[in-house]
Write an enzyme that holds these catalytic residues in place. Structure first.
Site, PDB file in Angstrom:
ATOM      1  N   LYS A 221       0.841  -1.202   0.000  1.00 15.33           N
ATOM      2  CA  LYS A 221       0.000   0.000   0.000  1.00 15.33           C
ATOM      3  C   LYS A 221       0.882   1.261   0.000  1.00 15.33           C
ATOM      4  O   LYS A 221       0.652   2.192  -0.761  1.00 15.33           O
ATOM      5  CB  LYS A 221      -0.904  -0.025   1.239  1.00 15.33           C
TER       6      LYS A 221
ATOM      7  N   GLN B 152      -5.626  -2.483   9.880  1.00 16.04           N
ATOM      8  CA  GLN B 152      -5.232  -3.723   9.207  1.00 16.04           C
ATOM      9  C   GLN B 152      -5.517  -4.938  10.105  1.00 16.04           C
ATOM     10  O   GLN B 152      -4.946  -5.063  11.185  1.00 16.04           O
ATOM     11  CB  GLN B 152      -3.743  -3.665   8.837  1.00 16.04           C
TER      12      GLN B 152
ATOM     13  N   ASP C 165     -11.312   1.490   3.936  1.00 14.62           N
ATOM     14  CA  ASP C 165     -11.321   0.048   3.692  1.00 14.62           C
ATOM     15  C   ASP C 165     -12.751  -0.514   3.765  1.00 14.62           C
ATOM     16  O   ASP C 165     -12.975  -1.680   3.459  1.00 14.62           O
ATOM     17  CB  ASP C 165     -10.431  -0.651   4.733  1.00 14.62           C
TER      18      ASP C 165
END
Ligand code: NAP
Length: 287
Positions: free
Chosen positions: A57, A101, A124
């Site tokens: 990313k 994450q 996300d």
């Protein structure tokens, strides 16, 4: 033109490249107006897969002129520290997107962290608020991996209307939102999981098969309806193989499918591209 035996390969790597070029142009335009798109990640510092994903990313964010940063949580990191960090990111107007994450270290209450993040910076698309917006058909950030899959469907002009689709897997980050996105596209959707009985027969009835399981090469070619479209979101490391493999056995599935995503190079690159696209979109909302 491919013959009946040659499926179209849904090339996520090429599409991600196109998307990144567009994002870079939009980021540079934002910068000219004084807005620097920025994404921050909260990541467990001892999870190699998470670190690899976040590094990917970071690399592509940089390429797209998007700033990025990370807050690492190690085994001694406390819930309070993580919550304070998320509060700070929530209130920092220079940060447009935040990636929590999964998985955070086991002692961290991850749902509480996601709840605190809320929907505004959830690029996300995995907080309960974002998932609720998806369920209600309201605007909001969509989960990066299934969003990337819908971009592939669009690129290859795959019309889901009236098609029988099966999503194998029901996780909050992949299977469930994928099923909802296919439903939004007027497919008739079956969701399968570890307790599903007769999976091969259900797959055999399906025009579109999305595998989101985490079991190497579980879906076999003889499970498929001839001409099915196969989207393989799986990423599995197998000892002795030089690269990761998907949840579908590629060679046998490619014999039956009309279209198929490769692993690697299919769904994977689309996830990061979609995450970054959501980040640029979040920054664009400010001008
Ligand atoms: P997950 O949270 O472990 O969920 C796996 C799902 O598969 C669960 O719903 C589980 O059912 C179901 N399942 C397990 N064994 C099954 C079986 N034998 N038959 C049918 N269903 C079964 O995994 P995830 O996070 O959704 O990820 C799934 C896969 O996608 C993994 O390979 C992961 O690496 C990959 N992934 C790829 C990307 C990408 O960018 N390409 C992003 C995220 C994930 P139960 O709910 O009943 O347990």
């Amino acid at each position: 033109m491919p013959s009946v035996a040659d499926p179209v390969i849904l090339d996520g790597r090429a599409l991600a490249r196109e998307i990144r070029a567009d994002l870079k142009a939009r980021s540079l335009a934002l910068r000219e107006k004084g807005v620097i798109p920025r994404i921050e990640a909260v990541v467990a510092s001892q999870d190699p897969s998470s670190l690899a994903y976040v590094a990917m990313k970071r690399k592509w964010a940089g390429w797209c002129a998007i700033e990025s940063g990370e807050f690492s949580v190690d085994d001694s990191g406390s819930q309070d520290e993580v919550m304070d960090k998320v509060r700070e990111l929530n209130s920092n107007h220079l940060v447009h997107g935040v990636l929590i994450q999964h998985p955070l270290p086991k002692h961290i209450d991850e749902p509480a962290v996601l709840e605190l993040l809320g929907a505004a910076k959830d690029v996300d698309g995995i907080t309960s608020h974002s998932l609720g917006l998806l369920t209600a058909g309201l605007p909001g950030f969509r989960c990066a991996t299934p969003l990337g899959i819908t971009k592939l469907l669009d690129k290859y002009e795959i019309d889901c209307t009236g098609k029988q689709a099966i999503v194998i897997g029901r996780s909050n980050i992949l299977g469930k939102p994928m099923a909802l996105m296919l439903l939004e596209r007027n497919a008739t959707v079956t969701i399968a999981h570890s307790r599903t009985v007769g999976l091969p027969d259900l797959v055999r009835q399906s025009d579109i098969v999305v595998a989101a399981v985490g079991r190497a090469e579980m879906v076999k070619g003889d499970w498929l309806k001839p001409g099915a479209i196969v989207i393989d979101a799986g990423y599995n490391t197998v000892e002795g193989k030089s690269h990761d493999v998907g949840d579908c056995e590629f060679d046998s599935c490619a014999e039956a499918a009309s279209m198929i995503t490769p692993v690697p190079g299919g769904v994977g690159p689309m996830t990061v591209a979609s995450l970054l696209a959501n980040t640029v979109e979040a920054a664009e909302r400010l001008i």
